[in-house]
Design an enzyme around this catalytic site. Sequence first.
Site, PDB file in Angstrom:
ATOM      1  N   HIS A   8       0.841  -1.208   0.000  1.00  0.00           N
ATOM      2  CA  HIS A   8       0.000   0.000   0.000  1.00  0.00           C
ATOM      3  C   HIS A   8       0.872   1.251   0.000  1.00  0.00           C
ATOM      4  O   HIS A   8       1.483   1.595   1.007  1.00  0.00           O
ATOM      5  CB  HIS A   8      -0.940   0.019   1.208  1.00  0.00           C
ATOM      6  CG  HIS A   8      -1.965   1.114   1.090  1.00  0.00           C
ATOM      7  ND1 HIS A   8      -3.298   0.864   0.881  1.00  0.00           N
ATOM      8  CD2 HIS A   8      -1.836   2.459   1.111  1.00  0.00           C
ATOM      9  CE1 HIS A   8      -3.945   2.012   0.786  1.00  0.00           C
ATOM     10  NE2 HIS A   8      -3.081   3.008   0.927  1.00  0.00           N
TER      11      HIS A   8
ATOM     12  N   HIS B 249       1.628   5.369  -2.133  1.00  0.00           N
ATOM     13  CA  HIS B 249       1.183   6.451  -3.035  1.00  0.00           C
ATOM     14  C   HIS B 249       2.414   7.068  -3.691  1.00  0.00           C
ATOM     15  O   HIS B 249       3.000   7.999  -3.173  1.00  0.00           O
ATOM     16  CB  HIS B 249       0.401   7.514  -2.259  1.00  0.00           C
ATOM     17  CG  HIS B 249      -0.889   6.986  -1.719  1.00  0.00           C
ATOM     18  ND1 HIS B 249      -2.091   7.126  -2.379  1.00  0.00           N
ATOM     19  CD2 HIS B 249      -1.158   6.276  -0.603  1.00  0.00           C
ATOM     20  CE1 HIS B 249      -3.043   6.540  -1.682  1.00  0.00           C
ATOM     21  NE2 HIS B 249      -2.509   6.003  -0.595  1.00  0.00           N
TER      22      HIS B 249
ATOM     23  N   GLN C 156      -9.275   9.414  -5.799  1.00  0.00           N
ATOM     24  CA  GLN C 156      -8.946   9.998  -4.498  1.00  0.00           C
ATOM     25  C   GLN C 156      -9.994  10.987  -3.988  1.00  0.00           C
ATOM     26  O   GLN C 156     -10.224  11.087  -2.784  1.00  0.00           O
ATOM     27  CB  GLN C 156      -7.581  10.700  -4.610  1.00  0.00           C
ATOM     28  CG  GLN C 156      -7.076  11.254  -3.311  1.00  0.00           C
ATOM     29  CD  GLN C 156      -5.561  11.153  -3.186  1.00  0.00           C
ATOM     30  OE1 GLN C 156      -4.860  10.727  -4.106  1.00  0.00           O
ATOM     31  NE2 GLN C 156      -5.038  11.526  -2.058  1.00  0.00           N
TER      32      GLN C 156
ATOM     33  N   HIS D  54      -9.444   1.854  -0.387  1.00  0.00           N
ATOM     34  CA  HIS D  54      -9.233   2.596   0.871  1.00  0.00           C
ATOM     35  C   HIS D  54     -10.571   2.533   1.600  1.00  0.00           C
ATOM     36  O   HIS D  54     -11.537   3.161   1.171  1.00  0.00           O
ATOM     37  CB  HIS D  54      -8.885   4.059   0.585  1.00  0.00           C
ATOM     38  CG  HIS D  54      -7.466   4.296   0.207  1.00  0.00           C
ATOM     39  ND1 HIS D  54      -6.924   3.823  -0.947  1.00  0.00           N
ATOM     40  CD2 HIS D  54      -6.473   4.977   0.848  1.00  0.00           C
ATOM     41  CE1 HIS D  54      -5.639   4.214  -1.003  1.00  0.00           C
ATOM     42  NE2 HIS D  54      -5.347   4.904   0.077  1.00  0.00           N
TER      43      HIS D  54
ATOM     44  N   GLU E 299     -11.344   4.508   6.321  1.00  0.00           N
ATOM     45  CA  GLU E 299     -10.159   5.156   6.908  1.00  0.00           C
ATOM     46  C   GLU E 299     -10.632   6.366   7.703  1.00  0.00           C
ATOM     47  O   GLU E 299     -10.490   7.517   7.286  1.00  0.00           O
ATOM     48  CB  GLU E 299      -9.148   5.570   5.837  1.00  0.00           C
ATOM     49  CG  GLU E 299      -7.826   6.043   6.463  1.00  0.00           C
ATOM     50  CD  GLU E 299      -6.833   6.596   5.443  1.00  0.00           C
ATOM     51  OE1 GLU E 299      -7.151   6.644   4.254  1.00  0.00           O
ATOM     52  OE2 GLU E 299      -5.724   6.987   5.870  1.00  0.00           O
TER      53      GLU E 299
ATOM     54  N   ASP F 229       2.183   3.175   2.956  1.00  0.00           N
ATOM     55  CA  ASP F 229       1.256   4.255   2.608  1.00  0.00           C
ATOM     56  C   ASP F 229       1.972   5.518   2.127  1.00  0.00           C
ATOM     57  O   ASP F 229       1.735   5.954   1.017  1.00  0.00           O
ATOM     58  CB  ASP F 229       0.317   4.570   3.789  1.00  0.00           C
ATOM     59  CG  ASP F 229      -1.007   5.183   3.340  1.00  0.00           C
ATOM     60  OD1 ASP F 229      -1.222   5.295   2.123  1.00  0.00           O
ATOM     61  OD2 ASP F 229      -1.814   5.548   4.214  1.00  0.00           O
TER      62      ASP F 229
ATOM     63  N   TRP G  88       1.009  14.077   3.673  1.00  0.00           N
ATOM     64  CA  TRP G  88       0.363  13.450   4.826  1.00  0.00           C
ATOM     65  C   TRP G  88       1.330  12.962   5.886  1.00  0.00           C
ATOM     66  O   TRP G  88       0.954  12.710   7.014  1.00  0.00           O
ATOM     67  CB  TRP G  88      -0.501  12.263   4.354  1.00  0.00           C
ATOM     68  CG  TRP G  88      -1.592  12.731   3.451  1.00  0.00           C
ATOM     69  CD1 TRP G  88      -2.796  13.227   3.841  1.00  0.00           C
ATOM     70  CD2 TRP G  88      -1.576  12.796   2.024  1.00  0.00           C
ATOM     71  NE1 TRP G  88      -3.524  13.597   2.727  1.00  0.00           N
ATOM     72  CE2 TRP G  88      -2.799  13.343   1.609  1.00  0.00           C
ATOM     73  CE3 TRP G  88      -0.622  12.458   1.058  1.00  0.00           C
ATOM     74  CZ2 TRP G  88      -3.121  13.555   0.268  1.00  0.00           C
ATOM     75  CZ3 TRP G  88      -0.941  12.670  -0.277  1.00  0.00           C
ATOM     76  CH2 TRP G  88      -2.175  13.201  -0.653  1.00  0.00           C
TER      77      TRP G  88
HETATM   78 ZN   LIG Z   1      -3.419   5.073   1.044  1.00  0.00          ZN
END
Ligand SMILES: [Zn+2]
Length: 430
Positions: A58, A60, A153, A211, A214, A310, A316
């Site tokens: 997982h 990005h 997203q 996803h 979350e 992630d 983030w």
């Molecule tokens: Zn993610």
Amino acid sequence: MTFELIIRNATLPDGRKGQDIAVGSGRIAAIGPEIAAEADTTIDARGFLLSPPFVDCHFHMDATLSLGLPRLNVSGTLLEGIALWGELKPRLTHEAVAERALRYCDLAVSQGLLAVRSHVDVCDDRLLAVEALLEVKRKVKPYLDLQLVAFPQDGYFRSANAARNLERALDLGVEVVGGIPHFERTMADGAASVKALCEIAAKRGLMIDVHCDESDDPQSRHVETLAAEAHRLGLGNRATGSHLTSMHSMDNYYVSKLLPLIAESGINAIANPLINLTLQGRHDSYPRRRGMTRVAEMRALGIPVALGQDCVMDPWYGLGGADMLDVAHMAVHGAPMTSREAIRWTFDAVTEIPAHILGLEGYGLAVGANADMLLLQAADPIEAVRLRATRLFVIRRGKVIARTPAREAELSLEGRPASLDPAAYAPSSA
Ligand SMILES: [Zn+2]
């Protein structure tokens, strides 16, 4: 006979010690003690752990290494991160996304991370990130398996052209369907998005990785829909629920019904401890929830659970370094799960289990498998997690593609040793 490569005196993840591994034509040709043969290259493993490569299920890659663009996330919160990504997105260029991704892959290789499932944002009519990462996928293929997920997203329904763009991305060669039901306008829209996305995956014969839930919302129910739809459409282990953080906050009675439903469906679960522990529970005062999903309880029912990274240095998350042992280490603390069995399991959760979720062919330390291996400066898998061990050698198809000198400290202490190998502190029973 002469092999391309022989690694001598390695410990394997299953505990076998004193093992030699011989490589021919890029594949593992033999495993056993003291293989009587010559090789073009010989590596003395000195009893250290030889493992298959790390797999990050997982990630990005379209956002990675963008930390500081166009500005830093000052509060460190999810909301500022989302706002930042919104500011950055219109300024992205194909070249910049591709270059950051390639730089990230260099780092990943140095850390023995040779397979990555990356979500890629498809809520941009230009599909700029999709095209950039498809190019990167082709470029890194000799040394890293990059699997892409079409990730709406900003919401499959909530974002105007997401549905059309997701299909366009799949047509271009993105191989996994993504989703984000908890970000849709209503719980009903979220459930409808899961249903629609599962149907796309079933129709196209693709995997799906959503996803899912979350949030800290104990009422979020999208993994229930994902499991039910996977069951209805026969997706089984081609379907994966990522994050599942709301499960942390759910009512225990409801979870006692939910987990057997997930187990029956055959879907996989992915926890992302670095991110779940830092982004969840942010509306709490004290006690403050950890936000990681129920890993031990899912494992107990035989649900395949893997650990993902992630984010690395993006809007983030400002930390991270492509280190899957860091992820395993954090999972031990975040769950918490400190039995020897559970710590040992976290090593599988960043190697064998995600390899299975991604459907990697020829993975693992077995005769006939791809000669993709790591030599770690550690006595065994638990020690590798404890030390976040140095990757002494990273090998792809029998060729050394990265190496790092062993960690060793020099001491200047009266009457004490002159040098220190951190791996020598393994417990005597190891
Ligand atoms: Zn993610």
